[in-house]
Write a protein that holds these residues in place. Structure first.
Motif, PDB file in Angstrom:
ATOM      1  N   MET A   1       0.849  -1.195   0.000  1.00 53.31           N
ATOM      2  CA  MET A   1       0.000   0.000   0.000  1.00 53.31           C
ATOM      3  C   MET A   1       0.883   1.243   0.000  1.00 53.31           C
ATOM      4  SD  MET A   1      -3.097   1.000  -0.081  1.00 53.31           S
ATOM      5  CE  MET A   1      -4.108   2.429   0.242  1.00 53.31           C
ATOM      6  N   PHE A   2       0.491   2.232  -0.807  1.00 52.53           N
ATOM      7  CA  PHE A   2       1.303   3.438  -0.899  1.00 52.53           C
ATOM      8  C   PHE A   2       1.221   4.228   0.408  1.00 52.53           C
ATOM      9  CE2 PHE A   2      -2.854   4.426  -2.813  1.00 52.53           C
ATOM     10  CZ  PHE A   2      -3.270   5.466  -2.012  1.00 52.53           C
ATOM     11  N   ASP A   3       2.218   5.097   0.625  1.00 47.41           N
ATOM     12  CA  ASP A   3       2.266   5.908   1.835  1.00 47.41           C
ATOM     13  C   ASP A   3       2.306   7.382   1.461  1.00 47.41           C
ATOM     14  OD1 ASP A   3       4.912   6.468   1.069  1.00 47.41           O
ATOM     15  OD2 ASP A   3       5.704   4.840   2.292  1.00 47.41           O
ATOM     16  N   PHE A   4       2.277   8.242   2.485  1.00 42.93           N
ATOM     17  CA  PHE A   4       2.234   9.681   2.253  1.00 42.93           C
ATOM     18  C   PHE A   4       3.494  10.174   1.550  1.00 42.93           C
ATOM     19  CE2 PHE A   4      -0.647  10.073   6.198  1.00 42.93           C
ATOM     20  CZ  PHE A   4      -1.776   9.874   5.419  1.00 42.93           C
ATOM     21  N   ARG A   5       4.625   9.568   1.840  1.00 44.93           N
ATOM     22  CA  ARG A   5       5.862   9.993   1.192  1.00 44.93           C
ATOM     23  C   ARG A   5       5.772   9.784  -0.314  1.00 44.93           C
ATOM     24  NH1 ARG A   5      11.465   6.871   2.268  1.00 44.93           N
ATOM     25  NH2 ARG A   5      10.104   5.214   1.512  1.00 44.93           N
ATOM     26  N   GLN A   6       5.256   8.629  -0.727  1.00 49.91           N
ATOM     27  CA  GLN A   6       5.114   8.371  -2.159  1.00 49.91           C
ATOM     28  C   GLN A   6       4.155   9.351  -2.812  1.00 49.91           C
ATOM     29  OE1 GLN A   6       4.004   4.203  -1.817  1.00 49.91           O
ATOM     30  NE2 GLN A   6       5.975   3.561  -2.675  1.00 49.91           N
ATOM     31  N   LEU A   7       3.107   9.704  -2.098  1.00 48.51           N
ATOM     32  CA  LEU A   7       2.165  10.677  -2.646  1.00 48.51           C
ATOM     33  C   LEU A   7       2.834  12.030  -2.842  1.00 48.51           C
ATOM     34  CD1 LEU A   7      -1.137   9.930  -0.669  1.00 48.51           C
ATOM     35  CD2 LEU A   7      -0.434   9.087  -2.918  1.00 48.51           C
ATOM     36  N   ARG A   8       3.615  12.470  -1.856  1.00 49.89           N
ATOM     37  CA  ARG A   8       4.316  13.754  -1.990  1.00 49.89           C
ATOM     38  C   ARG A   8       5.312  13.704  -3.143  1.00 49.89           C
ATOM     39  NH1 ARG A   8       3.996  13.636   3.766  1.00 49.89           N
ATOM     40  NH2 ARG A   8       6.041  12.588   3.900  1.00 49.89           N
ATOM     41  N   TYR A   9       6.017  12.586  -3.289  1.00 50.96           N
ATOM     42  CA  TYR A   9       6.962  12.440  -4.395  1.00 50.96           C
ATOM     43  C   TYR A   9       6.237  12.513  -5.739  1.00 50.96           C
ATOM     44  CZ  TYR A   9      10.749  10.950  -1.223  1.00 50.96           C
ATOM     45  OH  TYR A   9      11.715  10.892  -0.263  1.00 50.96           O
ATOM     46  N   PHE A  10       5.119  11.793  -5.827  1.00 52.98           N
ATOM     47  CA  PHE A  10       4.382  11.777  -7.091  1.00 52.98           C
ATOM     48  C   PHE A  10       3.856  13.174  -7.429  1.00 52.98           C
ATOM     49  CE2 PHE A  10       0.115  11.585  -9.046  1.00 52.98           C
ATOM     50  CZ  PHE A  10       0.498  11.183 -10.326  1.00 52.98           C
ATOM     51  N   ILE A  11       3.315  13.884  -6.459  1.00 49.08           N
ATOM     52  CA  ILE A  11       2.787  15.221  -6.711  1.00 49.08           C
ATOM     53  C   ILE A  11       3.896  16.150  -7.205  1.00 49.08           C
ATOM     54  CG2 ILE A  11       1.832  17.279  -5.574  1.00 49.08           C
ATOM     55  CD1 ILE A  11       0.218  15.353  -3.776  1.00 49.08           C
ATOM     56  N   ALA A  12       5.076  16.047  -6.605  1.00 49.76           N
ATOM     57  CA  ALA A  12       6.199  16.896  -7.016  1.00 49.76           C
ATOM     58  C   ALA A  12       6.561  16.625  -8.480  1.00 49.76           C
ATOM     59  CB  ALA A  12       7.394  16.657  -6.109  1.00 49.76           C
ATOM     60  N   VAL A  13       6.646  15.348  -8.853  1.00 54.36           N
ATOM     61  CA  VAL A  13       6.993  15.019 -10.243  1.00 54.36           C
ATOM     62  C   VAL A  13       5.894  15.480 -11.181  1.00 54.36           C
ATOM     63  CG1 VAL A  13       7.474  13.139 -11.866  1.00 54.36           C
ATOM     64  CG2 VAL A  13       8.448  13.076  -9.547  1.00 54.36           C
ATOM     65  N   ALA A  14       4.623  15.258 -10.782  1.00 54.18           N
ATOM     66  CA  ALA A  14       3.496  15.623 -11.645  1.00 54.18           C
ATOM     67  C   ALA A  14       3.432  17.131 -11.856  1.00 54.18           C
ATOM     68  CB  ALA A  14       2.197  15.117 -11.021  1.00 54.18           C
ATOM     69  N   GLU A  15       3.773  17.901 -10.846  1.00 55.27           N
ATOM     70  CA  GLU A  15       3.713  19.357 -10.971  1.00 55.27           C
ATOM     71  C   GLU A  15       4.917  19.914 -11.709  1.00 55.27           C
ATOM     72  OE1 GLU A  15       1.026  20.346  -6.985  1.00 55.27           O
ATOM     73  OE2 GLU A  15       3.192  20.686  -6.944  1.00 55.27           O
ATOM     74  N   GLU A  16       6.081  19.285 -11.515  1.00 50.51           N
ATOM     75  CA  GLU A  16       7.293  19.774 -12.174  1.00 50.51           C
ATOM     76  C   GLU A  16       7.454  19.195 -13.571  1.00 50.51           C
ATOM     77  OE1 GLU A  16       9.220  22.048 -11.056  1.00 50.51           O
ATOM     78  OE2 GLU A  16       8.474  22.200  -8.992  1.00 50.51           O
ATOM     79  N   LEU A  17       6.816  18.017 -13.813  1.00 52.20           N
ATOM     80  CA  LEU A  17       6.994  17.276 -15.077  1.00 52.20           C
ATOM     81  C   LEU A  17       8.471  17.092 -15.381  1.00 52.20           C
ATOM     82  CD1 LEU A  17       4.123  18.740 -17.286  1.00 52.20           C
ATOM     83  CD2 LEU A  17       4.176  16.572 -16.012  1.00 52.20           C
ATOM     84  N   SER A  18       9.223  16.830 -14.305  1.00 53.73           N
ATOM     85  CA  SER A  18      10.665  16.612 -14.418  1.00 53.73           C
ATOM     86  C   SER A  18      11.143  15.923 -13.155  1.00 53.73           C
ATOM     87  CB  SER A  18      11.409  17.948 -14.610  1.00 53.73           C
ATOM     88  OG  SER A  18      12.799  17.775 -14.385  1.00 53.73           O
ATOM     89  N   PHE A  19      11.824  14.766 -13.328  1.00 44.29           N
ATOM     90  CA  PHE A  19      12.370  14.083 -12.157  1.00 44.29           C
ATOM     91  C   PHE A  19      13.514  14.896 -11.539  1.00 44.29           C
ATOM     92  CE2 PHE A  19       9.949  10.583 -13.809  1.00 44.29           C
ATOM     93  CZ  PHE A  19       9.694   9.780 -12.708  1.00 44.29           C
ATOM     94  N   THR A  20      14.265  15.569 -12.387  1.00 42.35           N
ATOM     95  CA  THR A  20      15.401  16.356 -11.883  1.00 42.35           C
ATOM     96  C   THR A  20      14.918  17.509 -11.014  1.00 42.35           C
ATOM     97  OG1 THR A  20      16.711  15.805 -13.842  1.00 42.35           O
ATOM     98  CG2 THR A  20      17.413  17.709 -12.544  1.00 42.35           C
ATOM     99  N   ARG A  21      13.956  18.275 -11.541  1.00 47.06           N
ATOM    100  CA  ARG A  21      13.451  19.417 -10.772  1.00 47.06           C
ATOM    101  C   ARG A  21      12.693  18.949  -9.520  1.00 47.06           C
ATOM    102  NH1 ARG A  21      12.284  21.289 -16.043  1.00 47.06           N
ATOM    103  NH2 ARG A  21      10.070  20.735 -15.789  1.00 47.06           N
ATOM    104  N   ALA A  22      11.953  17.835  -9.646  1.00 48.74           N
ATOM    105  CA  ALA A  22      11.219  17.303  -8.484  1.00 48.74           C
ATOM    106  C   ALA A  22      12.191  16.872  -7.391  1.00 48.74           C
ATOM    107  CB  ALA A  22      10.329  16.142  -8.912  1.00 48.74           C
ATOM    108  N   ALA A  23      13.288  16.233  -7.784  1.00 49.22           N
ATOM    109  CA  ALA A  23      14.283  15.795  -6.800  1.00 49.22           C
ATOM    110  C   ALA A  23      14.901  16.998  -6.096  1.00 49.22           C
ATOM    111  CB  ALA A  23      15.361  14.962  -7.486  1.00 49.22           C
ATOM    112  N   GLN A  24      15.176  18.066  -6.872  1.00 51.15           N
ATOM    113  CA  GLN A  24      15.732  19.276  -6.264  1.00 51.15           C
ATOM    114  C   GLN A  24      14.720  19.903  -5.289  1.00 51.15           C
ATOM    115  OE1 GLN A  24      16.621  21.543  -9.784  1.00 51.15           O
ATOM    116  NE2 GLN A  24      18.627  20.573 -10.101  1.00 51.15           N
TER     117      GLN A  24
END
Length: 309
Positions: A1-24
């Motif tokens: 089952m997914f957790d809150f951390r994964q949700l925050r990670y996914f939202i960051a990538v979805a909003e940035e549309l970039s793994f590099t910018r999301a990681a930063q």
């Protein structure tokens, strides 16, 4: 089952549309971010993101999940806030009782106003109740806190309850305005020996009734109770009608009734206790917050809370 951390990670990538910018943005390196997104997709059994070396895009299921992920985190934050408020005593319920005479004392409205500002999400349940029934109701868990006029008379109540004294309120004699003593600046109880009195029935208001008897006894007389009234305001109506004198708290001066004069008593023990009572073993954060409010109010005044002449 997914957790809150994964949700925050996914939202960051979805909003940035970039793994590099999301990681930063998340202050993490890119490999663990990619691993968490892959784990989330495997758990859901759908692809949320289309990615290649140049672009990242949301799939249709990804668009739907983004909305849900935001809602889940928002609800989690709200739940965290509600729990924190409850733990601090800023939400919940407080059942408060007070004697009728306390409704004329400024301590009650001042405490309610200050507590209402500090904890606006607490539901207040107020009820009028004489002092002795309050002690019983506190021990039975029927109320949480009470404004009382006397210390517990029974040992079991004294062991189970704590009292925070707010005031030792001076007592007055209420006399008909035409009474020969009504213009005196102060009186002794001995000055009214043999005079008729009006009082509340002892079974309803033992504290004030007993104070009348005690003060009279120290002046070597027993008060003649000509008439009873259940409420203090009813006593004043009887005084106005010339039926008798009444012993009342100073704050009853607020009741401006034609035909009634108030004269302070000289006896140093002519006062009535005002205290806040609660169960010693009550762990309620709301109660603790209310008692803290009362303590702050008392400290801010620095002196007993008395209505001026």
């Amino acid at each position: 089952m997914f957790d809150f951390r994964q949700l925050r990670y996914f939202i960051a990538v979805a909003e940035e549309l970039s793994f590099t910018r999301a990681a930063q943005r998340l202050h993490i390196s890119q490999p663990p971010l990619s691993q968490q997104i892959q784990s989330l997709e495997q758990d859901l059994g759908v692809r949320l993101l289309e990615r290649n070396k140049r672009n990242v895009a949301l799939t249709e299921p990804g668009q739907l999940f983004l909305e849900q992920a935001r809602q889940i985190l928002l609800q989690a934050d709200e739940a965290r806030h509600l729990v924190s408020e409850a733990a601090a005593g800023f939400s919940g319920q407080l059942r408060l009782a007070y004697t009728v005479s306390v409704s004329f004392h400024p301590a009650l409205p001042q405490a309610l106003l200050r507590f209402g500002r500090n904890a606006p999400n607490v539901r207040m349940q107020l009820s009028e109740m004489y002092t002795e029934p309050q002690f019983s109701a506190l021990r039975a868990g029927q109320i949480d806190v009470g404004f009382v006029r006397n210390e517990p008379a029974h040992e079991a109540d004294a062991r189970a309850l704590r009292l925070e004294v707010i005031d030792r309120e001076p007592l007055l004699l209420a006399l008909p305005s035409g009474h020969p003593l009504a213009t005196r600046r102060r009186l002794r109880m001995s000055d009214v020996a043999g005079q008729p009195f009006v009082a509340q029935p002892r079974e309803l208001a033992a504290t004030l009734y007993d104070r009348l008897v005690q003060l009279a006894a120290k002046s070597d007389f027993h008060p003649q109770i000509r008439q009873h009234a259940q409420q203090l305001t009813g006593l004043l109506a009887l005084v106005s009608a010339g039926i008798g004198l009444a012993l009342v708290p100073t704050t009853m001066r607020a009741v401006r009734l034609a035909g009634v004069s108030y004269v302070p008593l000289q006896e140093p023990d002519a006062h009535l206790l005002l205290a806040v009572a609660s169960r010693i073993d009550d762990p309620s954060p709301v109660l603790a917050q209310f008692l803290s409010t009362v303590a702050d109010l008392k400290a801010a005044r620095g002196v007993p809370i008395i209505v001026p002449d």
